[in-house]
Scaffold this motif. Sequence first.
Motif, PDB file in Angstrom:
ATOM      1  N   ARG A 196      54.248  71.730  83.517  1.00 24.64           N
ATOM      2  CA  ARG A 196      54.691  72.642  84.858  1.00 24.64           C
ATOM      3  C   ARG A 196      55.450  71.915  85.903  1.00 24.64           C
ATOM      4  N   LEU A 197      56.579  72.464  85.996  1.00 24.63           N
ATOM      5  CA  LEU A 197      57.338  71.623  87.079  1.00 24.63           C
ATOM      6  C   LEU A 197      56.815  71.704  88.543  1.00 24.63           C
ATOM      7  N   GLY A 198      56.609  70.548  89.227  1.00 28.73           N
ATOM      8  CA  GLY A 198      56.163  70.457  90.441  1.00 28.73           C
ATOM      9  C   GLY A 198      57.134  70.267  91.514  1.00 28.73           C
ATOM     10  N   PRO A 199      56.817  69.510  92.542  1.00 25.08           N
ATOM     11  CA  PRO A 199      57.832  69.065  93.545  1.00 25.08           C
ATOM     12  C   PRO A 199      59.048  68.215  93.010  1.00 25.08           C
ATOM     13  N   SER A 200      60.156  68.136  93.864  1.00 27.58           N
ATOM     14  CA  SER A 200      61.020  67.194  93.426  1.00 27.58           C
ATOM     15  C   SER A 200      60.768  65.718  94.005  1.00 27.58           C
ATOM     16  N   VAL A 201      61.284  64.700  93.598  1.00 29.99           N
ATOM     17  CA  VAL A 201      61.170  63.462  94.160  1.00 29.99           C
ATOM     18  C   VAL A 201      62.621  63.165  94.811  1.00 29.99           C
ATOM     19  N   PRO A 202      62.568  63.333  96.262  1.00 33.35           N
ATOM     20  CA  PRO A 202      63.825  63.014  96.984  1.00 33.35           C
ATOM     21  C   PRO A 202      64.277  61.521  96.668  1.00 33.35           C
ATOM     22  N   LYS A 203      65.701  61.490  96.606  1.00 38.21           N
ATOM     23  CA  LYS A 203      66.423  60.262  96.968  1.00 38.21           C
ATOM     24  C   LYS A 203      66.785  59.884  98.433  1.00 38.21           C
ATOM     25  N   SER A 204      66.463  58.648  98.997  1.00 38.13           N
ATOM     26  CA  SER A 204      67.096  58.427 100.164  1.00 38.13           C
ATOM     27  C   SER A 204      68.525  57.826  99.864  1.00 38.13           C
ATOM     28  N   VAL A 205      69.368  58.148 100.862  1.00 33.69           N
ATOM     29  CA  VAL A 205      70.766  57.327 100.819  1.00 33.69           C
ATOM     30  C   VAL A 205      70.588  55.965 100.491  1.00 33.69           C
ATOM     31  N   ALA A 206      71.379  55.506  99.441  1.00 33.30           N
ATOM     32  CA  ALA A 206      71.376  54.213  98.879  1.00 33.30           C
ATOM     33  C   ALA A 206      72.672  53.775  97.982  1.00 33.30           C
ATOM     34  N   GLU A 207      73.063  52.820  97.773  1.00 33.32           N
ATOM     35  CA  GLU A 207      74.107  52.456  96.678  1.00 33.32           C
ATOM     36  C   GLU A 207      73.575  52.443  95.366  1.00 33.32           C
ATOM     37  N   GLU A 208      72.296  51.972  95.330  1.00 34.78           N
ATOM     38  CA  GLU A 208      72.014  51.496  93.881  1.00 34.78           C
ATOM     39  C   GLU A 208      70.515  52.071  93.619  1.00 34.78           C
ATOM     40  N   GLU A 250      72.375  64.402  92.726  1.00 36.19           N
ATOM     41  CA  GLU A 250      72.762  63.866  94.085  1.00 36.19           C
ATOM     42  C   GLU A 250      71.653  63.632  95.215  1.00 36.19           C
ATOM     43  N   ASP A 251      70.666  64.356  95.268  1.00 37.69           N
ATOM     44  CA  ASP A 251      69.820  64.208  96.416  1.00 37.69           C
ATOM     45  C   ASP A 251      68.101  63.839  95.810  1.00 37.69           C
ATOM     46  N   VAL A 252      68.094  64.080  94.423  1.00 32.99           N
ATOM     47  CA  VAL A 252      66.668  63.854  94.164  1.00 32.99           C
ATOM     48  C   VAL A 252      66.915  63.027  92.806  1.00 32.99           C
ATOM     49  N   PHE A 253      65.776  62.334  92.604  1.00 26.60           N
ATOM     50  CA  PHE A 253      65.558  61.591  91.227  1.00 26.60           C
ATOM     51  C   PHE A 253      65.276  62.577  90.054  1.00 26.60           C
ATOM     52  N   GLY A 254      64.505  63.397  90.450  1.00 29.30           N
ATOM     53  CA  GLY A 254      64.052  64.409  89.351  1.00 29.30           C
ATOM     54  C   GLY A 254      62.807  65.114  89.772  1.00 29.30           C
TER      55      GLY A 254
END
Length: 265
Positions: A196-208, A250-254
């Motif tokens: 069951r899908l839960g919350p997304s994992v946000p990505k902070s702004v970064a280059e790598e 763009e804005d989440v890892f998954g």
Amino acid sequence: MRIEQLGEGTPEVAVVAAIHGDEPCGVRAVERVLDDPPAVDRPVKFVVANETALAKGVRYVDEDLNRAFPGDPDADTHEGRLAAALAEELRDCTTLSLHSTQSYAEPFALVDAVDEIARSVCPYLPVSVLVETGGQSEGRLIEYPHVIEVECGLQGSAAAADNGVDLIRGFLTATGALADDEPVAGEDADPVVVYRLGPSVPKSVAEEYEVFAHNFEEVAAGESFAAADGDELVADEAFYPVLMSPYGYEDVFGYRAERVGVLDG
Ligand SMILES: [Zn+2]
């Protein structure tokens, strides 16, 4: 939107490709099935959804089609209008929608909720994982009943197109659409594990960006599972990563998910 049909009558079974224009596996799979069409007992509709985005090799033209449902015939965006037309086209159909990812090579299925359709179709698909997205299906085609989404494999890969053909065949078998083909769920097949899908994992702004975790393999509490410019993300509590990749979104890892059970054919 391009529509082709196998068999006579009004289809109640549909296969959709190219919801996303940069995922060519679905169209390749549909074209391969139509090039050597199987005999059908029930009519089947094949839809190539976002031809404009497909021709440009982009995910979408104005907005993500898989966030644009229900759409509106008078919407300002190409995808807003297309969503309305596609929803109308699929209204009375049990539907398989083909996608691909940057995160996982093996095919898996997604549904809004594990209902009778999911239970009856998934055991015939070449998948060992079913993801239930309930509550996070806003604007997506799987928000509609009787829609099963499949991730065929890695975006742009030949294997994803091959898997797409197998997924279509499994779906047509499960829905009783294929002539001379008694539905038999793969007896030796592994059971389908449901997450069951839960919350997304946000990505902070970064280059790598880096992802250390493997999709559908449990991340333990305290484990470092991803990094943005070397800053590591550590799990507060254990979870299963789903659709997780460094650059897929763009804005989440998954997403975080929990394992909820097994579908026994
Ligand atoms: Zn997609």
